[in-house]
Design an enzyme around this catalytic site. Structure first.
Site, PDB file in Angstrom:
ATOM      1  N   SER A  48      48.838  28.427  32.891  1.00  0.00           N
ATOM      2  CA  SER A  48      49.278  27.464  33.904  1.00  0.00           C
ATOM      3  C   SER A  48      48.595  26.123  33.633  1.00  0.00           C
ATOM      4  O   SER A  48      47.635  26.052  32.843  1.00  0.00           O
ATOM      5  CB  SER A  48      48.886  27.955  35.302  1.00  0.00           C
ATOM      6  OG  SER A  48      47.475  27.900  35.448  1.00  0.00           O
ATOM      7  N   ASP A  80      53.058  27.729  31.748  1.00  0.00           N
ATOM      8  CA  ASP A  80      53.618  28.285  32.979  1.00  0.00           C
ATOM      9  C   ASP A  80      53.624  27.202  34.073  1.00  0.00           C
ATOM     10  O   ASP A  80      52.593  26.555  34.304  1.00  0.00           O
ATOM     11  CB  ASP A  80      52.728  29.470  33.386  1.00  0.00           C
ATOM     12  CG  ASP A  80      53.340  30.312  34.482  1.00  0.00           C
ATOM     13  OD1 ASP A  80      54.577  30.340  34.599  1.00  0.00           O
ATOM     14  OD2 ASP A  80      52.550  30.967  35.220  1.00  0.00           O
ATOM     15  N   HIS A 207      59.524  35.665  38.310  1.00  0.00           N
ATOM     16  CA  HIS A 207      58.130  35.288  38.599  1.00  0.00           C
ATOM     17  C   HIS A 207      57.617  36.171  39.730  1.00  0.00           C
ATOM     18  O   HIS A 207      58.386  36.874  40.391  1.00  0.00           O
ATOM     19  CB  HIS A 207      58.062  33.819  39.027  1.00  0.00           C
ATOM     20  CG  HIS A 207      58.134  32.882  37.878  1.00  0.00           C
ATOM     21  ND1 HIS A 207      57.094  32.073  37.522  1.00  0.00           N
ATOM     22  CD2 HIS A 207      59.130  32.646  36.975  1.00  0.00           C
ATOM     23  CE1 HIS A 207      57.440  31.361  36.461  1.00  0.00           C
ATOM     24  NE2 HIS A 207      58.667  31.682  36.110  1.00  0.00           N
ATOM     25  N   ALA A 209      55.818  38.862  39.807  1.00  0.00           N
ATOM     26  CA  ALA A 209      56.181  40.274  39.616  1.00  0.00           C
ATOM     27  C   ALA A 209      54.986  41.227  39.663  1.00  0.00           C
ATOM     28  O   ALA A 209      55.123  42.388  39.277  1.00  0.00           O
ATOM     29  CB  ALA A 209      56.918  40.419  38.296  1.00  0.00           C
ATOM     30  N   THR A 254      48.570  37.970  39.097  1.00  0.00           N
ATOM     31  CA  THR A 254      47.719  38.568  40.134  1.00  0.00           C
ATOM     32  C   THR A 254      47.185  39.959  39.727  1.00  0.00           C
ATOM     33  O   THR A 254      45.995  40.255  39.936  1.00  0.00           O
ATOM     34  CB  THR A 254      48.513  38.672  41.457  1.00  0.00           C
ATOM     35  OG1 THR A 254      48.898  37.345  41.838  1.00  0.00           O
ATOM     36  CG2 THR A 254      47.704  39.297  42.563  1.00  0.00           C
TER      37      THR A 254
END
Ligand code: G3H
Ligand code: 13P
Ligand code: ZN
Length: 306
Positions: A48, A80, A207, A209, A254
């Site tokens: 990111s 990302d 996204h 997921a 996550t």
């Protein structure tokens, strides 16, 4: 080496997906690459904007270069949720394989304009572009949206035609972070189907997921953590989206953060005398390796079919 386009095409045909796993430190990067190598599966190494800032551009580029040289499986470096032309251009110029321009918070016409600008620049350099239409809710410092606005299939068709984007992130009910649903997880397969009617055989991206495994949360909490009320999207639903639809890229962050945290916490609690950072970071890395192996094997099918 075969490019992402090759794998996306194959993924649509054969019903598998490529995992896009986020990293923001060396241990997680190594874990993703090790698991991909072990299972002989291509993977996307996702960074990111804030992860790029945290690690530093040179750290990312040099380490990914070394890791690519020392692995035989295809590893694709991907930006990302790039939010501006400038950051996408920077990633392209640095040698990223693919970038996401996320202008989904902008009005449709502005999203089209910015995405097209990135595509024009990227395509000249052979770099793949992912766009986003609709809004995927959740808070993760750079990726924030309060309301869930599902992707409009009609608009999706227009968006792809006008921007020439190579893949599209769709909002069908997932969200970023560890608190996705109150109650059962749900995905709007009806919307997905409508998008596919308008965009046959077009690579779509899911996204948000992460499945937010309850055993991992229990492990974190058993070793002094305090995570309550977290929930993810069930792997069964994600599997359906992969097998029966044109979802070719699955974004997971996550779950990796949680696995890493669980490993580090356990190691610190069980070895209170230890202060060698490598010891507990390695436990985090091992947890992430197991997680990525599980995702590739049980969820994505990318080792058997790619
Ligand atoms: O979807 C976003 C990723 O999970 C990255 O989050 O901006 O906190 O690194 P981040
Ligand atoms: P999660 O928060 O569900 O892992 O989603 C990650 C993601 O979409 C990265 O772009
Ligand atoms: Zn995302």
């Amino acid at each position: 080496m075969k490019d992402l386009k090759f794998y996306y095409k194959k993924a649509i045909k054969k019903g598998f997906a490529i995992g896009a796993f986020n990293f923001s430190n060396l241990e997680v990067l190594k874990a993703i690459a090790n698991s991909a190598e072990k299972l002989k599966s291509p993977v996307i190494l996702a960074v990111s904007e804030s992860a790029l800032r945290y690690m530093g551009e040179q750290f990312v580029i040099e380490n990914v270069k070394i890791i690519k040289e020392n692995h035989t499986v295809p590893l694709f470096l991907h930006l990302d949720h790039g939010k501006s032309f400038e950051i996408c251009k920077k990633a392209i110029d640095l040698g990223f394989d693919s970038v996401m321009i996320d202008a989904s918070a902008m009005p449709f016409d502005e999203n089209v304009k910015l995405t097209k600008q990135v595509c024009d620049y990227a395509h000249e350099k052979g770099v793949y572009v992912e766009g986003e239409l609709g809004q995927i809710i959740g808070v993760e410092d750079n990726t924030h949206s309060d309301t869930n606005i599902f992707t409009d299939p009609e608009q999706a068709q227009k968006f792809v035609k006008e921007t020439k984007v190579d893949s599209l992130a769709v909002a069908i009910g997932t969200s970023h972070g560890a608190y996705k649903y109150k109650g059962e997880s749900r995905l709007r397969f009806d919307i997905l189907q409508e998008i596919e009617k308008k965009l046959p055989n077009f690579p779509l991206v899911l996204h948000g997921a992460s499945s937010v495994n309850s055993d991992t949360i229990a492990m974190i909490n058993n070793y002094g953590g305090k995570i309550e009320g977290a929930s993810g999207v069930s792997e069964e639903l994600t599997r359906m989206a992969i097998k029966m639809h044109n979802i070719v890229k699955i974004n997971i962050d996550t779950d990796l953060r949680m696995a890493f945290t669980a490993g580090v916490r356990k190691s610190l609690v069980e070895n209170p005398e230890n202060f060698d950072t490598r010891n507990y970071l390695l436990e985090g890395q091992i947890m992430v390796e197991k997680l990525v192996e599980h995702k590739i094997d049980v969820l994505l099918d990318s080792e058997k079919k790619a």
